[in-house]
Scaffold this motif. Structure first.
Motif, PDB file in Angstrom:
ATOM      1  N   THR A 178     -42.868 -52.487  -4.297  1.00 17.71           N
ATOM      2  CA  THR A 178     -42.440 -53.866  -4.543  1.00 17.71           C
ATOM      3  C   THR A 178     -43.388 -54.551  -5.519  1.00 17.71           C
ATOM      4  O   THR A 178     -42.962 -55.250  -6.441  1.00 17.71           O
ATOM      5  CB  THR A 178     -42.386 -54.643  -3.219  1.00 17.71           C
ATOM      6  OG1 THR A 178     -41.409 -54.032  -2.385  1.00 17.71           O
ATOM      7  CG2 THR A 178     -42.023 -56.086  -3.441  1.00 17.71           C
ATOM      8  N   ASP A 185     -34.841 -54.294  -5.340  1.00 16.38           N
ATOM      9  CA  ASP A 185     -35.819 -53.911  -4.319  1.00 16.38           C
ATOM     10  C   ASP A 185     -35.089 -53.584  -3.021  1.00 16.38           C
ATOM     11  O   ASP A 185     -34.716 -54.489  -2.279  1.00 16.38           O
ATOM     12  CB  ASP A 185     -36.813 -55.056  -4.116  1.00 16.38           C
ATOM     13  CG  ASP A 185     -38.024 -54.603  -3.329  1.00 16.38           C
ATOM     14  OD1 ASP A 185     -38.011 -53.458  -2.826  1.00 16.38           O
ATOM     15  OD2 ASP A 185     -38.979 -55.396  -3.215  1.00 16.38           O
ATOM     16  N   GLU A 186     -34.899 -52.329  -2.751  1.00 16.19           N
ATOM     17  CA  GLU A 186     -34.168 -51.881  -1.560  1.00 16.19           C
ATOM     18  C   GLU A 186     -32.899 -52.702  -1.349  1.00 16.19           C
ATOM     19  O   GLU A 186     -32.723 -53.321  -0.292  1.00 16.19           O
ATOM     20  CB  GLU A 186     -35.065 -51.961  -0.327  1.00 16.19           C
ATOM     21  CG  GLU A 186     -36.337 -51.141  -0.478  1.00 16.19           C
ATOM     22  CD  GLU A 186     -37.161 -51.111   0.807  1.00 16.19           C
ATOM     23  OE1 GLU A 186     -36.543 -51.001   1.878  1.00 16.19           O
ATOM     24  OE2 GLU A 186     -38.389 -51.210   0.719  1.00 16.19           O
TER      25      GLU A 186
END
Ligand SMILES: Nc1ncnc2c1ncn2[C@@H]1O[C@H](COP(=O)(O)OP(=O)(O)OP(=O)(O)O)[C@@H](O)[C@H]1O
Ligand SMILES: [Mg+2]
Lengths: 291, 250
Positions: free
Chosen positions: B43, B171-172
């Motif tokens: 991240t 991000d995910e």
């Protein structure tokens, strides 16, 4: 078998708790009902006898001679409250926006408790400061007796500041940081983020803070008595002295009797209705806006 | 074609070094997956690419991130324009608590686009791009929070697409979604690849293998290995990468 009895035990316990909670809720409602009934039974008969129109629209308040015109006080309360909102709401919102969006955590940690401390200062102290500092200031710089709508508005504006600030801060801080991140990641500035995402998202809390502030301004008595001048005539400018509905009750209740006393209850009735109307309007606008 | 060139990027949170000398070349119109165990800095790395780490007071960034020949950490960079060009989708869908329409148009507004026709056009096009248009075209005034999580995430993607970015950081993006929704978002990514450079962080090894062209493996703030996805998953050069993708990590 044993299992079943304990089940029954918890069930009846829950019933008891529910009853208890119901009772507390009812007691709050019934206290409110009692107060309203009391005020209305004391205040309404005299209003019927002399006519609502006279109470609401007559300018003459000579209670010992049977003239009960509340218009100056109604206008007075409204002027002072509006004045307080004009001063308190922008300052409170600006402060809340600054402290939540633009200041460092350290500044916020110091300033917020200080603001909340402001709310704890007794209103007589605000009145005292008003008399000693603001009244002469207004008299010397703007004219008039100094005891005026303006003076009362400024002091009330300051008094409602902590309410507006701290509730607005809380509702802005309660927003998920993801709103801010999402906005900044789209290329928005901090100010755009605040104005277009965060303020609308925190709207209901902010409106609640304004309603509470307004309630405090309408209901405040002691500070207003000390600085507003309390004349029963209709103020022509904001530099004229003014008497509010609450002041009217507090100033005269000590010696009033008979019809005069009932007229003060009638003042209470009108105050009650004004506050109900303000609250309803505010609630409706906030509900409309959140749709 | 290189879209982003990262040179010796290090990130410190106070004393703690979260990224160590990471260098990477990210290809244009390809999907690059970043994998690695929790807390390894994925991240952090992603947020360096659109300077979202600027929001974190204690973060300090060293190194270069070059997009179109310009180091985005240069003083005179136009941050707002950078973030328009490098869009970001977050782990949890984060639509604004406004109407669907207002969510999409927000990015246009903040970038000064208020031509009615253009706004209308972008609204339709970005919702079409995420396959929400048919479902939502009659409900544009509805609050975005009333949508399902998958719809919310698609909306967040559409919100980014509306400002016409070149690079998408994710991000995910599927971690809050069920497998079926995940599969549909993956399909969408294939579509988007034709036009956008995509960098996706994922915990899901299969997802990385399925969707990406390139994969980078992070461990404790270091980029251990970076290469074509097929090579990483079939013949990793580093023993630690192999341990991780075969599930023998830790
Ligand atoms: N704002 C912050 N302040 C201090 N330390 C941070 C901050 N953000 C992240 N870290 C630390 O930096 C390291 C890398 O975090 P990061 O969030 O980049 O990891 P990640 O690979 O994305 O993990 P995950 O897979 O759990 O999302 C972690 O050890 C984390 O604790
Ligand atoms: Mg992460």
């Amino acid at each position: 078998m044993g299992n079943r009895t304990t089940m029954k035990g918890t069930e009846s316990k829950e019933k008891l708790i529910r009853l208890f909670l119901l009772a507390t809720a009812l007691s709050a409602i019934s206290i409110l009902a009692l107060i309203s009934v009391f005020i209305f039974t004391e205040g309404l008969p005299i209003m019927f006898r002399h006519g609502f129109k006279k109470f609401l629209f007559s300018l003459d308040w000579y209670p010992t001679e049977g003239h009960f015109g509340l218009l100056p006080m109604i206008i007075g309360s409204l002027m002072v409250t509006v004045g307080a909102m004009i001063i308190g709401v922008p300052l409170g919102l600006a402060g809340a926006i600054y402290l939540t969006q633009f200041s460092s955590k350290k500044v916020r940690m110091v300033v917020k408790p200080m603001i909340e401390l402001l709310a704890g200062i007794p209103s007589v102290v605000y009145g005292f400061i008003g008399v000693v500092i603001l009244v002469p200031f207004v008299r010397e710089n703007f004219g008039g007796p100094g005891f005026s709508v303006l003076t009362a508005s400024i002091i009330l504006g300051i008094m409602i500041l902590p309410t507006i600030l701290s509730i607005s801060i809380d509702s802005l801080m309660a927003l998920p940081p993801a709103y801010r991140e999402g906005s900044i990641a789209l290329g928005a500035t901090e100010w755009q983020t605040t104005r277009m995402v965060l303020l609308p998202a925190a709207r209901s809390g902010i409106i609640a803070s304004i309603i509470l502030g307004m309630g405090r301004a309408v209901g405040e008595t002691m500070a207003v008595i000390m600085i507003a001048g309390n004349a029963t005539s209709l103020p022509r400018t904001i530099l004229d002295p003014v008497r509010t509905l609450t002041s009217n009750i507090a100033l005269e209740m000590g010696y009033a009797s008979g019809e005069h006393r009932q007229a003060l209850f009638a003042t209470g009735v009108i105050l009650f209705i004004i506050i109900m109307v303000l609250n309803t309007v505010a609630n409706l606008t906030s509900r409309k806006m959140s749709r | 074609m290189i879209a982003i060139e990262v040179n010796k990027l290090s990130v410190f949170y106070g004393q703690f070094q979260a990224l160590k000398d990471v260098s990477m070349k990210i290809n244009k119109q390809k999907i690059t997956a970043l994998i690695g165990p929790s807390g390894c800095g994925k991240t952090t790395f992603l947020r360096c690419l659109n300077r979202m780490n600027d929001l974190i007071d204690e973060a300090r960034i060293v190194g270069e991130v070059i997009i179109d020949g310009v180091d985005i950490y240069r003083e005179d960079i136009d941050l707002l324009e950078l973030r328009r060009r490098v869009g970001m989708v977050f782990q949890r869908p984060n639509p604004f608590p406004l109407s669907i329409e207002a969510n999409i148009l927000y990015g246009l507004k903040v970038h000064g686009i208020n031509d009615r026709k253009l706004m209308e056009e972008r609204l339709v096009r970005s919702l079409e791009a995420v396959q929400l248009w048919d479902e939502l075209k009659d409900h544009l005034r509805k609050n975005a929070l009333s949508l399902s999580l998958e719809q919310q995430q698609r909306l967040c993607l559409a919100r980014v697409l509306a400002v016409e970015p070149e690079i998408l950081l994710m991000d995910e993006p599927c971690s809050a979604l069920d497998p079926i929704a995940t599969a549909r978002i993956e399909e969408l990514m294939f579509d988007l690849k034709k036009q956008y450079t995509i960098v996706i962080v994922t915990h899901n090894m299969q997802q990385a293998a399925r969707v990406s062209d390139f994969t980078g493996y992070f461990l404790l703030g270091e980029l251990i290995e970076f290469g074509e996805t097929e090579q990483i998953f079939t013949a990793p050069a580093d023993r630690r990468t192999e341990e991780y993708i075969t599930g023998r990590y830790g």
